[in-house]
Design a protein around this motif. Structure first.
Motif, PDB file in Angstrom:
ATOM      1  N   GLN A 198      31.441  11.046 -25.256  1.00 13.23           N
ATOM      2  CA  GLN A 198      32.139  11.479 -24.044  1.00 13.23           C
ATOM      3  C   GLN A 198      31.902  10.526 -22.867  1.00 13.23           C
ATOM      4  OE1 GLN A 198      30.932  15.592 -23.393  1.00 13.23           O
ATOM      5  NE2 GLN A 198      31.247  16.085 -25.545  1.00 13.23           N
ATOM      6  N   SER A 199      30.968   9.582 -23.022  1.00 14.20           N
ATOM      7  CA  SER A 199      30.665   8.649 -21.940  1.00 14.20           C
ATOM      8  C   SER A 199      31.672   7.504 -21.910  1.00 14.20           C
ATOM      9  CB  SER A 199      29.262   8.064 -22.132  1.00 14.20           C
ATOM     10  OG  SER A 199      29.034   7.014 -21.207  1.00 14.20           O
ATOM     11  N   PRO A 200      32.194   7.169 -20.741  1.00 13.48           N
ATOM     12  CA  PRO A 200      33.109   6.032 -20.649  1.00 13.48           C
ATOM     13  C   PRO A 200      32.435   4.698 -20.970  1.00 13.48           C
ATOM     14  CG  PRO A 200      32.587   6.901 -18.460  1.00 13.48           C
ATOM     15  CD  PRO A 200      32.031   7.865 -19.445  1.00 13.48           C
ATOM     16  N   ARG A 201      31.116   4.641 -20.899  1.00 15.19           N
ATOM     17  CA  ARG A 201      30.406   3.391 -21.194  1.00 15.19           C
ATOM     18  C   ARG A 201      30.223   3.171 -22.686  1.00 15.19           C
ATOM     19  NH1 ARG A 201      25.188   2.226 -17.661  1.00 15.19           N
ATOM     20  NH2 ARG A 201      25.466   0.232 -18.745  1.00 15.19           N
ATOM     21  N   ALA A 202      30.454   4.199 -23.484  1.00 15.45           N
ATOM     22  CA  ALA A 202      30.279   4.076 -24.936  1.00 15.45           C
ATOM     23  C   ALA A 202      31.575   3.557 -25.553  1.00 15.45           C
ATOM     24  CB  ALA A 202      29.903   5.418 -25.531  1.00 15.45           C
ATOM     25  N   ASP A 203      31.520   2.339 -26.106  1.00 14.26           N
ATOM     26  CA  ASP A 203      32.697   1.762 -26.760  1.00 14.26           C
ATOM     27  C   ASP A 203      32.710   2.069 -28.252  1.00 14.26           C
ATOM     28  OD1 ASP A 203      33.683   0.454 -24.394  1.00 14.26           O
ATOM     29  OD2 ASP A 203      32.019  -0.963 -24.617  1.00 14.26           O
ATOM     30  N   ALA A 204      31.529   1.968 -28.884  1.00 20.67           N
ATOM     31  CA  ALA A 204      31.415   2.252 -30.316  1.00 20.67           C
ATOM     32  C   ALA A 204      30.060   2.884 -30.577  1.00 20.67           C
ATOM     33  CB  ALA A 204      31.568   0.971 -31.132  1.00 20.67           C
ATOM     34  N   ILE A 205      30.062   3.953 -31.369  1.00 17.22           N
ATOM     35  CA  ILE A 205      28.829   4.659 -31.710  1.00 17.22           C
ATOM     36  C   ILE A 205      28.706   4.656 -33.224  1.00 17.22           C
ATOM     37  CG2 ILE A 205      27.567   6.850 -31.567  1.00 17.22           C
ATOM     38  CD1 ILE A 205      29.621   7.407 -29.157  1.00 17.22           C
ATOM     39  N   TYR A 206      27.653   4.042 -33.733  1.00 16.69           N
ATOM     40  CA  TYR A 206      27.426   3.994 -35.172  1.00 16.69           C
ATOM     41  C   TYR A 206      26.541   5.172 -35.568  1.00 16.69           C
ATOM     42  CZ  TYR A 206      29.448  -0.680 -35.188  1.00 16.69           C
ATOM     43  OH  TYR A 206      30.316  -1.740 -35.077  1.00 16.69           O
TER      44      TYR A 206
END
Length: 415
Positions: free
Chosen positions: A21-29
């Motif tokens: 939900q964070s705008p700073r997160a582009d990709a979460i593995y």
């Protein structure tokens, strides 16, 4: 940012869901296949060892690692990552001892005058057996090391207590975790779980939750890793919270600094609310499971920003905003859990569920979702109050089925 979440259970699914939900997160593995989609990318299943995680970080250009489970922290995963320039949320091996050694934790509590129960530590069977024969009942017997939440037994009889010592120290049902046992005074009362973000200098409390450890309704049956949780806890008010801050967390931070332990991560205090005030039963050094599944849905503040603030020692400038209302998470477990869970059974109805479902022990084969562990799913619902959240969670559970599915019917039911 590219973020890696270490761990493959319901807690890690909840972390991926919230961080996404964070705008700073582009990709979460993530290693939770069911969590994947959108920003969340499947990372594979071989990321329990610290060397594999370090290689993955280098190969993928990971900017930040969040370690979910306790075992990798005890093994020094955070230390290895930091030594190689990878920012990480989670304490090093020294800080993780607060959880992975009950003896160390008890000594820490006593040394820094933090309210707790009376206890003695034993490293040989004969001494532990003698202590059991003389101790007042009920008595609590704890395996010193990590035991997946199952290394604590509340024993009503001497026979039960002796069985616990035999299981831990002689039969080694938890391996080396039982080389040492803690024999502890039983504290009557109700439990509460208080988690806090910690950056080594400051802390920020999360909403208080309450876990249900026993397998069956009305707190009957064997201990488990947790059958459900609700948040917040109405009987823990401002007066109790001020006491917990002053007598527990302020002293924990002071103690860590005196011990020269630079702690970045979560400190989770498992408390017993006794007639003489809150007392610490144990510490964990990561988000609780399933506590995270009921607490994180109520957090309005960007979770990634909070995690980064801990790593960058900027927690003092952060504020935690929380949703009004309540959250309930009910765990659906396999037949035979916690002793010998039966797995490989197809789960149906998930597509019809209209609330968050966190996958704790599932796998996907040939397009079907199957049970893979003891705790399978955490059905989680937010409502305007506890009653509404409970009603919604249990209504959605009726849509889900797998053979042998068991769950408690009284999660969040106020006494």
């Amino acid at each position: 940012m590219k973020i890696l979440i270490v761990g493959a259970g319901g807690r890690e699914h909840a972390l991926a869901w919230k961080i996404a939900q964070s705008p700073r997160a582009d990709a979460i593995y993530s290693s939770v296949r069911a969590a994947c989609g959108g920003k969340v990318i499947f990372a594979g299943n071989d990321l329990s060892k610290k060397e594999n995680v370090l290689k993955f970080c280098k190969d993928k250009g990971i900017d930040f690692v969040v370690v979910g489970p306790e075992a990798p922290l005890a093994d020094g995963m955070a230390d290895l990552l930091r030594e190689n320039g990878v920012p990480v949320f989670g304490p090093g091996r020294a800080g993780a001892r607060l959880e992975n050694s009950k003896a160390f934790s008890k000594n820490f509590l006593v040394n820094y005058n933090i309210p707790t129960s009376k206890a003695e530590t034993y490293t040989d069977f004969a001494s532990a057996k003698k202590a059991i024969t003389e101790h007042a009942l009920p008595v609590v017997v704890k395996a010193d090391g990590l035991a997946a939440g199952k290394g604590v037994r509340i024993c009503l009889t001497r026979e039960d207590a002796l069985t616990a010592v035999v299981d831990f120290m002689e039969k080694k049902i938890f391996g080396n975790a039982g080389d040492c046992v803690v024999v502890e005074e039983y504290l009557p009362g109700v439990e509460a779980s208080v988690m806090a973000f910690v950056d080594g200098e400051h802390y920020l409390l999360l909403p208080v939750s309450r876990d249900h450890k026993r397998l069956y309704d009305k707190n009957q049956g064997p201990n488990t890793g947790g059958m459900g949780v609700y948040c917040p806890v109405p009987d823990v008010g401002e007066k109790e919270l001020e006491f917990i801050k002053r007598e527990v967390f302020d002293k924990v931070i002071a103690g860590l600094k005196k011990e020269k332990i630079d702690f970045c991560g979560i400190i989770y205090a498992g408390l017993m609310m006794t007639k003489n005030g809150p007392k610490v039963l144990e510490f964990n050094c990561r988000f609780g499971d399933p506590e995270a599944q009921a607490v994180l849905p109520l957090v309005k503040t960007d979770l990634l920003e909070l995690l980064l603030a801990c790593e960058q020692k900027k927690l003092a400038g952060m504020k935690l905003d929380v949703e009004d209302g309540a959250c309930v998470c009910v765990v659906l477990a396999s037949e035979g859990y916690p002793d010998k869970p039966l797995t490989g059974r197809e789960i149906t109805g998930l597509a019809q569920v209209n609330t968050a479902v966190f996958h704790a022990g599932t796998e996907v084969k040939d397009g079907k979702v199957l049970t893979k562990g003891g705790r399978v799913l955490g059905v989680t619902a937010v409502g305007e109050n506890l009653r509404a959240a409970r009603r919604k969670a249990y209504a959605e559970i009726e849509k889900i089925h797998f053979d042998g599915m068991q769950f408690r019917k009284d999660i969040g039911e106020l006494q």
